[in-house]
Design a protein around this motif. Sequence first.
Motif, PDB file in Angstrom:
ATOM      1  N   GLU A   1      -1.637  -4.444 -32.180  1.00 49.20           N
ATOM      2  CA  GLU A   1      -1.239  -5.744 -31.651  1.00 49.20           C
ATOM      3  C   GLU A   1      -0.463  -5.586 -30.346  1.00 49.20           C
ATOM      4  O   GLU A   1      -0.666  -6.343 -29.403  1.00 49.20           O
ATOM      5  CB  GLU A   1      -0.398  -6.505 -32.675  1.00 49.20           C
ATOM      6  N   LYS A   2       0.427  -4.606 -30.288  1.00 47.57           N
ATOM      7  CA  LYS A   2       1.195  -4.376 -29.070  1.00 47.57           C
ATOM      8  C   LYS A   2       0.276  -3.974 -27.922  1.00 47.57           C
ATOM      9  O   LYS A   2       0.447  -4.425 -26.795  1.00 47.57           O
ATOM     10  CB  LYS A   2       2.255  -3.292 -29.297  1.00 47.57           C
ATOM     11  N   LYS A   3      -0.711  -3.126 -28.215  1.00 50.07           N
ATOM     12  CA  LYS A   3      -1.666  -2.724 -27.181  1.00 50.07           C
ATOM     13  C   LYS A   3      -2.440  -3.931 -26.682  1.00 50.07           C
ATOM     14  O   LYS A   3      -2.656  -4.103 -25.479  1.00 50.07           O
ATOM     15  CB  LYS A   3      -2.629  -1.664 -27.720  1.00 50.07           C
ATOM     16  N   ASP A   4      -2.887  -4.789 -27.607  1.00 48.61           N
ATOM     17  CA  ASP A   4      -3.627  -5.990 -27.223  1.00 48.61           C
ATOM     18  C   ASP A   4      -2.753  -6.919 -26.384  1.00 48.61           C
ATOM     19  O   ASP A   4      -3.208  -7.496 -25.400  1.00 48.61           O
ATOM     20  CB  ASP A   4      -4.140  -6.736 -28.458  1.00 48.61           C
ATOM     21  N   ASP A   5      -1.481  -7.066 -26.771  1.00 47.53           N
ATOM     22  CA  ASP A   5      -0.563  -7.914 -26.015  1.00 47.53           C
ATOM     23  C   ASP A   5      -0.347  -7.368 -24.609  1.00 47.53           C
ATOM     24  O   ASP A   5      -0.296  -8.130 -23.642  1.00 47.53           O
ATOM     25  CB  ASP A   5       0.781  -8.035 -26.734  1.00 47.53           C
TER      26      ASP A   5
ATOM     27  N   ASP B   1      -3.442  -8.108 -22.521  1.00 49.24           N
ATOM     28  CA  ASP B   1      -3.473  -9.515 -22.147  1.00 49.24           C
ATOM     29  C   ASP B   1      -2.473  -9.803 -21.032  1.00 49.24           C
ATOM     30  O   ASP B   1      -2.769 -10.533 -20.092  1.00 49.24           O
ATOM     31  CB  ASP B   1      -3.180 -10.409 -23.355  1.00 49.24           C
ATOM     32  N   ALA B   2      -1.299  -9.221 -21.124  1.00 51.97           N
ATOM     33  CA  ALA B   2      -0.274  -9.426 -20.101  1.00 51.97           C
ATOM     34  C   ALA B   2      -0.726  -8.843 -18.768  1.00 51.97           C
ATOM     35  O   ALA B   2      -0.516  -9.451 -17.712  1.00 51.97           O
ATOM     36  CB  ALA B   2       1.041  -8.803 -20.544  1.00 51.97           C
ATOM     37  N   ASN B   3      -1.349  -7.669 -18.794  1.00 51.60           N
ATOM     38  CA  ASN B   3      -1.852  -7.052 -17.557  1.00 51.60           C
ATOM     39  C   ASN B   3      -2.956  -7.899 -16.927  1.00 51.60           C
ATOM     40  O   ASN B   3      -3.030  -8.033 -15.709  1.00 51.60           O
ATOM     41  CB  ASN B   3      -2.345  -5.632 -17.824  1.00 51.60           C
ATOM     42  N   LYS B   4      -3.833  -8.460 -17.741  1.00 53.37           N
ATOM     43  CA  LYS B   4      -4.899  -9.318 -17.226  1.00 53.37           C
ATOM     44  C   LYS B   4      -4.317 -10.556 -16.561  1.00 53.37           C
ATOM     45  O   LYS B   4      -4.754 -10.973 -15.501  1.00 53.37           O
ATOM     46  CB  LYS B   4      -5.857  -9.726 -18.346  1.00 53.37           C
ATOM     47  N   GLU B   5      -3.304 -11.153 -17.195  1.00 59.31           N
ATOM     48  CA  GLU B   5      -2.669 -12.344 -16.635  1.00 59.31           C
ATOM     49  C   GLU B   5      -1.985 -12.017 -15.309  1.00 59.31           C
ATOM     50  O   GLU B   5      -2.042 -12.798 -14.364  1.00 59.31           O
ATOM     51  CB  GLU B   5      -1.668 -12.926 -17.630  1.00 59.31           C
TER      52      GLU B   5
END
Length: 140
Positions: free
Chosen positions: A119-123, A126-130
């Motif tokens: 979950e932390k990796k996915d978060d 997502d933050a890097n994409k944003e």
Amino acid sequence: MNLILLEEEATTSTGMSGFAMIIWLIVIFVILYLIMIRPQRKEQKKKEAMLSEVAVGDTVLTIAGFYGTVIDIVDDTVIVEFGNNRNCRIPMQKSAISQVEKPEEATAAVEKKEEKKEEKKDDKKDANKEKSISVGQKKK
């Protein structure tokens, strides 16, 4: 006559203060019971329940800080195997056990840790994409 009235007033005032002192002592003992004795009894009951549920194959933590696996249980004595060396088996009292971890709990805990890492990796992704999207919009 005045002396008799003064003596009666003195005895009634000290009698009331004695009664009030007894009430305060009772209140103090009740507070001590609620703060100190009751939680200690709950903890003892919890530990007794934990020790009564110890079974062969459980992983235990001793009060000395050693992790081991329960090999055999006889009354209040537990034989615990420590480390990778199969020859290191030590008999000890049940009261020397501070924590018990069931084999199912151990696998469930490992799975939860792995899920949290994912979950932390996915978060982070997502933050890097944003961030990259917002940086790209600023450049235009």
